[in-house]
Write a protein that holds these residues in place. Sequence first.
Motif, short mmCIF file in Angstrom:
data_model
loop_
_atom_site.label_atom_id
_atom_site.label_comp_id
_atom_site.label_asym_id
_atom_site.label_seq_id
_atom_site.Cartn_x
_atom_site.Cartn_y
_atom_site.Cartn_z
N GLN A 501 0.85 -1.19 0.00
CA GLN A 501 0.00 0.00 0.00
C GLN A 501 0.89 1.24 0.00
N ILE A 502 0.90 1.99 -1.10
CA ILE A 502 1.77 3.17 -1.23
C ILE A 502 1.25 4.30 -0.34
N VAL A 503 2.12 4.80 0.52
CA VAL A 503 1.77 5.91 1.41
C VAL A 503 2.36 7.22 0.88
N GLN A 504 3.61 7.19 0.47
CA GLN A 504 4.30 8.37 -0.06
C GLN A 504 5.05 7.95 -1.32
N PHE A 505 5.08 8.87 -2.28
CA PHE A 505 5.83 8.59 -3.51
C PHE A 505 6.44 9.90 -4.01
N ASP A 506 7.70 9.83 -4.42
CA ASP A 506 8.37 11.01 -4.96
C ASP A 506 9.36 10.55 -6.02
N GLU A 507 9.39 11.29 -7.10
CA GLU A 507 10.31 10.94 -8.19
C GLU A 507 10.93 12.21 -8.72
N GLN A 508 12.22 12.15 -9.03
CA GLN A 508 12.91 13.36 -9.51
C GLN A 508 14.08 12.98 -10.38
N SER A 509 14.53 13.96 -11.14
CA SER A 509 15.71 13.77 -11.96
C SER A 509 16.93 13.69 -11.06
N ALA A 510 17.85 12.80 -11.42
CA ALA A 510 19.08 12.65 -10.64
C ALA A 510 20.24 13.37 -11.29
N ALA A 518 16.81 9.00 -13.18
CA ALA A 518 15.76 9.34 -12.23
C ALA A 518 16.00 8.59 -10.94
N VAL A 519 15.51 9.18 -9.86
CA VAL A 519 15.52 8.50 -8.58
C VAL A 519 14.10 8.55 -8.03
N ALA A 520 13.67 7.43 -7.49
CA ALA A 520 12.31 7.32 -6.96
C ALA A 520 12.38 6.97 -5.48
N PHE A 521 11.46 7.53 -4.72
CA PHE A 521 11.36 7.26 -3.29
C PHE A 521 9.95 6.74 -3.01
N ILE A 522 9.87 5.68 -2.24
CA ILE A 522 8.59 5.06 -1.91
C ILE A 522 8.50 4.85 -0.41
N GLN A 523 7.34 5.17 0.14
CA GLN A 523 7.03 4.73 1.51
C GLN A 523 5.73 3.94 1.42
N ALA A 524 5.75 2.73 1.97
CA ALA A 524 4.59 1.85 1.79
C ALA A 524 4.30 1.08 3.07
N ASN A 525 3.01 0.72 3.22
CA ASN A 525 2.59 -0.19 4.29
C ASN A 525 2.54 -1.59 3.73
N ILE A 526 3.19 -2.54 4.42
CA ILE A 526 3.14 -3.95 4.05
C ILE A 526 2.88 -4.74 5.32
N ASN A 527 1.76 -5.38 5.37
CA ASN A 527 1.37 -6.19 6.54
C ASN A 527 1.42 -5.37 7.84
N GLY A 528 0.95 -4.12 7.74
CA GLY A 528 0.89 -3.29 8.92
C GLY A 528 2.20 -2.61 9.29
N ASP A 537 17.65 4.88 -11.60
CA ASP A 537 17.77 4.18 -12.88
C ASP A 537 17.69 5.22 -14.00
N GLU A 538 18.26 4.86 -15.14
CA GLU A 538 18.13 5.74 -16.30
C GLU A 538 16.68 5.84 -16.75
N ASP A 539 15.94 4.78 -16.54
CA ASP A 539 14.53 4.74 -16.94
C ASP A 539 13.65 5.11 -15.75
N THR A 540 12.76 6.06 -15.94
CA THR A 540 11.95 6.58 -14.84
C THR A 540 11.09 5.50 -14.20
#
Length: 559
Positions: A501-510, A518-528, A537-540
């Motif tokens: 379950q995605i809680v926060q997501f951010d993506e930006q050029s590196a 690109a660099v991506a940041f994820i904060q997610a809930n998994i099993n509570g 990665d070069e690919d977004t």
Amino acid sequence: MSHHQYSNPDFNPEKYPRFPVIRKTDRRWPNAEIRTAPLWCSVDLRDGNQALIEPMNVSQKQAMWHLLVNMGFKEIEVGFPAASQPDFDFVRWLIEENRIPDDVTIQVLVQARNDLIERTYEALDGARRAVVHVYNSTSPVQRKKVFNLDKAGIVDIARQGAAKVQQVARDYPATDWTFQYSPESFSSTEVEFAVEVCNAVIEVWQPTPEKKIILNLPATVESAMPNVFADQIEWFCDHVNQRDSVLVSIHTHNDRGCAVAAAEMAILAGADRIEGTLLGNGERTGNMDIVTMAMNLYSQGIDPQLDISMADDIISTVEACTNIKTHPRHPWLGELVYTAFSGSHQDAIRKCLAAQTENEPWDIAYLPINPEDIGRSYQSVIRVNSQSGKGGASYLLEQAMGITLPRWVQIELAQPVQALAERSASELQTDDIVRLFRHTFMTSHGQLQLDSYTLEGSGHQSAVQACLNDGSNLVSLHGHGNGAISAFTDAIHRALGVAVQIVQFDEQSAGEGSDAGAVAFIQANINGQRYTGAAADEDTLSASMNAILAVVNQSLKQQ
């Protein structure tokens, strides 16, 4: 409740009597402002050199000379040639090898003794311009206990020395001579007597506004608060004869730790010229630190008329010439003076730097000047130890990786950084923080990584087919969703049974440019449980998928 006063049991208030103050009702210096730089004279090669355990050798003197010239000093005291053969030889080297730029004047020191004065002029033969600096002691303790002379005897020494300096100068008419006199221990001399002695010298030399002399007033030993010294200087300037034909020079020492303050207040009180050394080397606690005073002016928008942008060159040369290390907290130039370990300081600096625009006045919390002005980088501004917070580590990481961490990632990063700093019990380097970030938040070898993917559709009708590498096998999966991220988390749930379950997501050029990664940041809930991941990665879309896999890997490790 009784009050107990604690003190040194051997303290005797009469052993060190208070320094007498000047009863002035017409002080002007407290309301004055410094608007221009004073005339500077470096005494590194004389006063600084004589205070070294091992005086400078020839190559060290030459290195110091070149540094002082390159910094823009126009007057440099180069030695006491009548008292030291190495000093004599160095003065001859400067003159015979034509090492003195046309706009630089050398200065030499000599006691008010006939034989020494004659030897001094021999050393200066052939110089285009030179300052001959003659002195004798004037304080009560020197009069009574060293020379056993009354005031008249001291005045006679000064007058005779001044006459000899003037007389011998006539034997070297090719040189443009300037005469300088110091009542040594001025700071401990009655101001009335200091004026009397200096007026006797003035009477001998007969200066004019066009051909001025220098009266140098040394705090040979700093004996009182700097405001008292300022009173002494203002009183002197008000009572000395022919003030318009005199440059009043100041030479403070740092016995009370106030040499710079005393010199600055002396300028407010009417002085024109400052003698000192780079970084404050000198007898006992040292001379007035010219670099500190010059940087004080610089930080107030006043051109110090010296090049202090070469901080590292100044430090390395002075250390090599004096064999004295610069304290890391030395004002302005010390290694740590633009460094913030405190978390709250780091956070404030980081926010201010982000808000500062190029053309507005400098206004950064905890940084009185831009460290880049003296050759320091922002990498050295923020350092991380166990006292640091999220701001410092984030700043260093951002500088190293070319990214901006979302605030929620900063918060998550703070705890492992704190733990590492406490384990290491020392400062963390940027590389340490980068490794920690990658280990904590980014997919590592041997765990699930994206091998390939295809994306069909867009918007609410996206389908993803992907192939994952678990280190030994390939795992195929597919999923649907209202976007690529949603479709990929659906595919993970179908294939691995992990609900993300995605809680926060951010993506930006590196980086910069059309081929930037690109660099991506994820904060997610998994099993509570909440997990934070990142990937580059070069690919977004690959970056986003690998960031999701980073949090999945973290959850699988805990199962």
